[in-house]
Write an enzyme that holds these catalytic residues in place. Structure first.
Site, PDB file in Angstrom:
ATOM      1  N   HIS A   1       0.830  -1.201   0.000  1.00 48.93           N
ATOM      2  CA  HIS A   1       0.000   0.000   0.000  1.00 48.93           C
ATOM      3  C   HIS A   1       0.867   1.256   0.000  1.00 48.93           C
ATOM      4  O   HIS A   1       1.955   1.275   0.584  1.00 48.93           O
ATOM      5  CB  HIS A   1      -0.908   0.022   1.224  1.00 48.93           C
ATOM      6  CG  HIS A   1      -2.027  -0.962   1.157  1.00 48.93           C
ATOM      7  ND1 HIS A   1      -3.267  -0.705   1.689  1.00 48.93           N
ATOM      8  CD2 HIS A   1      -2.106  -2.204   0.626  1.00 48.93           C
ATOM      9  CE1 HIS A   1      -4.056  -1.741   1.492  1.00 48.93           C
ATOM     10  NE2 HIS A   1      -3.362  -2.673   0.848  1.00 48.93           N
TER      11      HIS A   1
ATOM     12  N   GLU B   1       0.611   4.071   1.609  1.00 48.61           N
ATOM     13  CA  GLU B   1       0.921   4.633   2.921  1.00 48.61           C
ATOM     14  C   GLU B   1       2.055   3.880   3.605  1.00 48.61           C
ATOM     15  O   GLU B   1       2.946   4.501   4.199  1.00 48.61           O
ATOM     16  CB  GLU B   1      -0.324   4.598   3.829  1.00 48.61           C
ATOM     17  CG  GLU B   1      -1.497   5.389   3.301  1.00 48.61           C
ATOM     18  CD  GLU B   1      -2.479   4.562   2.476  1.00 48.61           C
ATOM     19  OE1 GLU B   1      -3.682   4.891   2.506  1.00 48.61           O
ATOM     20  OE2 GLU B   1      -2.057   3.590   1.808  1.00 48.61           O
TER      21      GLU B   1
ATOM     22  N   CYS C   1      -6.909   2.385   4.649  1.00 51.75           N
ATOM     23  CA  CYS C   1      -7.600   1.164   5.077  1.00 51.75           C
ATOM     24  C   CYS C   1      -7.230   0.883   6.542  1.00 51.75           C
ATOM     25  O   CYS C   1      -6.390   1.577   7.122  1.00 51.75           O
ATOM     26  CB  CYS C   1      -7.184   0.007   4.180  1.00 51.75           C
ATOM     27  SG  CYS C   1      -5.485  -0.537   4.458  1.00 51.75           S
TER      28      CYS C   1
ATOM     29  N   CYS D   1      -3.369   0.422   7.057  1.00 56.58           N
ATOM     30  CA  CYS D   1      -2.604   1.664   6.930  1.00 56.58           C
ATOM     31  C   CYS D   1      -2.926   2.637   8.062  1.00 56.58           C
ATOM     32  O   CYS D   1      -2.031   3.328   8.553  1.00 56.58           O
ATOM     33  CB  CYS D   1      -2.859   2.290   5.571  1.00 56.58           C
ATOM     34  SG  CYS D   1      -2.211   1.276   4.219  1.00 56.58           S
TER      35      CYS D   1
END
Length: 161
Positions: free
Chosen positions: A52, A54, A82, A85
């Site tokens: 991801h 992040e 999410c 993260c």
């Protein structure tokens, strides 16, 4: 430096993700007036659930700054984080997150749930709306493209043991 410049950098990273057929999410972490971390989605290209934007940006910022506490940084991200993260943001002690758009299906900072308001030891502030139209349009174009090309792609099948 203007906050819009930081979000534009995150949008540039999101556009790079699209070039690799990744969900268009980009992220930068800023300390003072300097970008210290950058990330974009790489789940498909790296074949990892941890790919991801992040997480990549947090990792990059920690390496740049030489520590895991990002207590004096701001994160700029094109899509609401999410749960994974959001947890990483809490653990990295990032005090402020600037986000373009909410994620009504997986967002953990106010949409589906709000991990930032739970009784953890750190409570980041989140702000929405910076470059929201651009981010929303990029996401919509990406998913429309996927829907149009779904019939050309073989269906995923669970591997047999």
């Amino acid at each position: 430096m203007d906050e819009q410049v930081y979000m534009e950098e995150a949008m540039a990273l999101a556009r790079q993700a699209v070039q690799d057929s990744e969900v268009p999410v980009g992220c930068v972490i800023v300390r003072g007036d300097k970008i210290v971390g950058r990330g974009r989605n790489r789940r498909e290209t790296e074949k990892t659930a941890l790919g991801h934007a992040e997480l990549e940006a947090i990792s990059d910022a920690c390496k740049t700054l030489g520590g895991w506490r990002l207590w004096d940084c701001t994160m700029y991200v094109t899509l609401e984080p999410c749960p994974m993260c959001a947890g990483a943001i809490i653990n990295a002690r990032i005090p402020r997150v600037v986000c373009s758009v909410r994620d009504e299906k997986c967002g953990a900072c106010g949409s589906v749930c709000d991990l930032f308001s739970m009784p953890f030891n750190h409570h980041p502030q989140i702000e929405y709306g910076l470059l929201a139209q651009e981010s929303q349009a990029l996401l919509q174009q990406f998913f429309e493209y996927l829907r149009q090309n779904r019939q050309n792609k073989p269906k995923w099948k669970k591997p047999t043991a």
